[in-house]
Design an enzyme around this catalytic site. Structure first.
Site, short mmCIF file in Angstrom:
data_model
loop_
_atom_site.label_atom_id
_atom_site.label_comp_id
_atom_site.label_asym_id
_atom_site.label_seq_id
_atom_site.Cartn_x
_atom_site.Cartn_y
_atom_site.Cartn_z
N ASN A 169 43.28 41.25 42.24
CA ASN A 169 42.33 40.26 41.73
C ASN A 169 41.03 40.97 41.34
O ASN A 169 39.98 40.75 41.94
CB ASN A 169 42.07 39.19 42.78
CG ASN A 169 41.25 38.02 42.24
OD1 ASN A 169 41.02 37.91 41.04
ND2 ASN A 169 40.81 37.16 43.13
N CYS B 28 40.67 37.45 35.20
CA CYS B 28 39.73 36.60 34.47
C CYS B 28 39.52 37.11 33.05
O CYS B 28 38.64 36.61 32.34
CB CYS B 28 38.40 36.51 35.20
SG CYS B 28 37.58 38.10 35.47
#
EC number: 2.1.1.-
Length: 495
Positions: free
Chosen positions: A397, A424
């Site tokens: 992540n 993201c």
């Protein structure tokens, strides 16, 4: 933006276009910033406020050798995706949510299209399935935090964000993306600045006191935190402002004065002074409680974060016997979510303060099979392997820049059966998935998640499994990954 055509307007033509000229063009796609893309005299034009399948009149704001930038001043032919009445009266002048003029299903479709375009740039990812974008539970009022600039004077304070390409602050008033409690806090602070005569900081002269307002809320408890960022301690003015705020909005349980005397655009300084007995909020996602302090990182869309955590847990396929590593674990959100179905979870994070928060959250939830360590991801995962730890699942992540090639090599060398990658940034996700393909991992599917409705940002979750071993599979260096296919000049894809 006026939708009526003015016949008196003189349009620019030819390669001598200059800033301020008006041009007409057809918009065919959106770029990664949510701006329309078209062409003028063979040159790509990025147009703020335009949607695909529209014809617009736009004013040039920047003329470069390879790209032009413009702002739409008139929609001549509107797209079917354009809303007749956006949810915000500042649509078109605020940079915070450029897609608020677009129907929500079209936003979801574009985010999937944009993700898939990035994935398909790499031949190694041709078999990966890109799923339909999962919607946010709330399309408006989903933000649980806000960082705002304070400007103006104590008589006429302005609290908001900078206008596009300007140092002028635009008063946001009631923002449709902010949780209603945030909007109440902002209104009360503006009233308090005037009532308590709090001096507002002026960056040009260096005078004044109050620079920024940071607001965080807990959806679980319906309470709020307000952080007043000032250039000096000055307890008296801020004490009166805090008292006014809590009288006006009793849900504000935490008030902090943060002192930041440095120049530049860094919001928080190094010194915190709590003006209330309570120092933190408590939030809950999927049965896991989190402590939110003034400096804690926490996803701004609680409902969207829950979707991501639950998807990661589902795709991990844990049985209770597995050893899991959560790289870039932050405050431990995913690690704590997986702890109930794993034998043990190791969280690794470079920011020591985040690790302290993760350990605190583990204690808060009485979770004993999670450990957290601060340090370099590549070094710490190598240490785990050298200590004989068998890693069954690795969760990645990383920040927007993605993973360093060295980290990916160490992960692949550890040989987990599955990797779940949360990203993201679709472009760096695709790059890293391609690297992992060269290291023996196949991407089965990619799930876009809309964490930020009304904006062009999209989160993605990718599931990778270890391929059948080949003699040369893990010997392929990261730098030998396949090159991306030739990309279009224009970034993004049509709705």
């Amino acid at each position: 933006m006026n939708k009526k055509r003015s016949p008196k307007t003189v349009l620019a033509a030819g390669p001598s276009s200059k800033r301020g000229d008006l041009i007409e063009l057809a918009v065919t796609a959106l770029d990664e910033d949510g701006n329309g893309i078209g062409t003028h005299d063979g040159t790509n034009v990025h147009v703020i406020g335009a949607l695909p399948d529209e014809r617009v009149r736009a004013r040039l704001t920047h003329v470069g050798k390879r790209h032009l930038h413009a702002e739409a001043v008139e929609v001549l032919t509107p797209s079917r995706a354009r809303l007749a009445q956006p949810s915000c009266k500042r649509a078109g002048s605020c940079d915070g949510c450029p897609l608020i003029v677009m129907h929500y299903p079209d936003q979801l479709n574009w985010k999937r299209t944009f993700t898939e375009r990035q994935i398909r740039r790499y031949q190694t990812l041709g078999a990966a399935e890109v799923l339909a974008t999962l919607p946010s539970p709330n399309q408006l009022h989903y933000r649980n935090s806000a960082k705002l600039v304070v400007s103006g004077t104590f008589r006429r304070p302005v609290i908001g964000i900078y206008r596009r390409n300007s140092h002028q602050v635009m008063d946001i008033g009631t923002c449709p993306l902010h949780h209603p409690l945030i909007n109440r806090v902002v209104t009360a602070v503006k009233e308090g600045i005037a009532k308590c005569k709090v001096q507002v900081y002026n960056p040009r002269t260096g005078s004044g006191l109050l620079r920024y307002l940071v607001v965080r809320i807990s959806e679980r408890t319906g309470t709020a935190m307000a952080v007043f960022v000032t250039v000096e301690r000055n307890y008296n003015e801020i004490h009166h402002l805090a008292k006014h705020l809590q009288q006006s909005v009793p849900q504000v349980e935490v008030v902090v004065q943060n002192v930041n005397s440095s120049e530049g655009n860094v919001i928080l300084g190094q010194r915190d002074y709590f003006l209330t007995r309570q120092h933190a909020l408590t939030e809950e996602l999927g049965g896991i409680r989190f402590t939110i302090s003034p400096r804690s990182f926490f996803q701004v869309n609680s409902g969207g974060a829950r979707i991501i955590y639950e998807t990661v847990r589902q795709w991990s396929s844990l049985t209770g016997k597995e050893s899991v590593v959560d790289l870039y674990c932050g405050i431990g959100g995913i690690a704590l979510f997986l702890a109930g179905t794993a034998r043990e979870v190791h969280g690794i994070e470079v920011v020591e303060a985040a690790v302290n928060d993760a350990e605190s959250n583990a204690r808060l939830n009485r979770i004993h099979n999670c450990s957290f360590e601060a340090g370099d991801a590549a070094e710490l995962i190598e240490e785990l392997v050298e200590e004989g730890e068998r890693l069954d699942l690795v969760v990645l992540n990383p920040p927007r820049k993605g993973c360093d090639a060295g980290v990916l090599n160490k992960v692949a060398a550890a040989g987990p059966a599955r990797i779940v990658y949360v990203s993201c940034a679709p472009a760096t996700l695709a790059r890293d998935l391609d690297i992992l393909a060269g290291l023996g991992y196949a991407t089965l599917r990619v799930q876009p998640v809309d964490m930020f409705p009304q904006t062009p940002h999209v989160e993605n979750i990718a599931l990778l499994v270890k391929k059948l071993p080949r003699n040369d599979r893990l010997e392929s260096p990261a730098k030998e990954r396949s090159r991306p296919r030739a990309s279009h000049k224009a970034k993004g894809g049509a709705v």
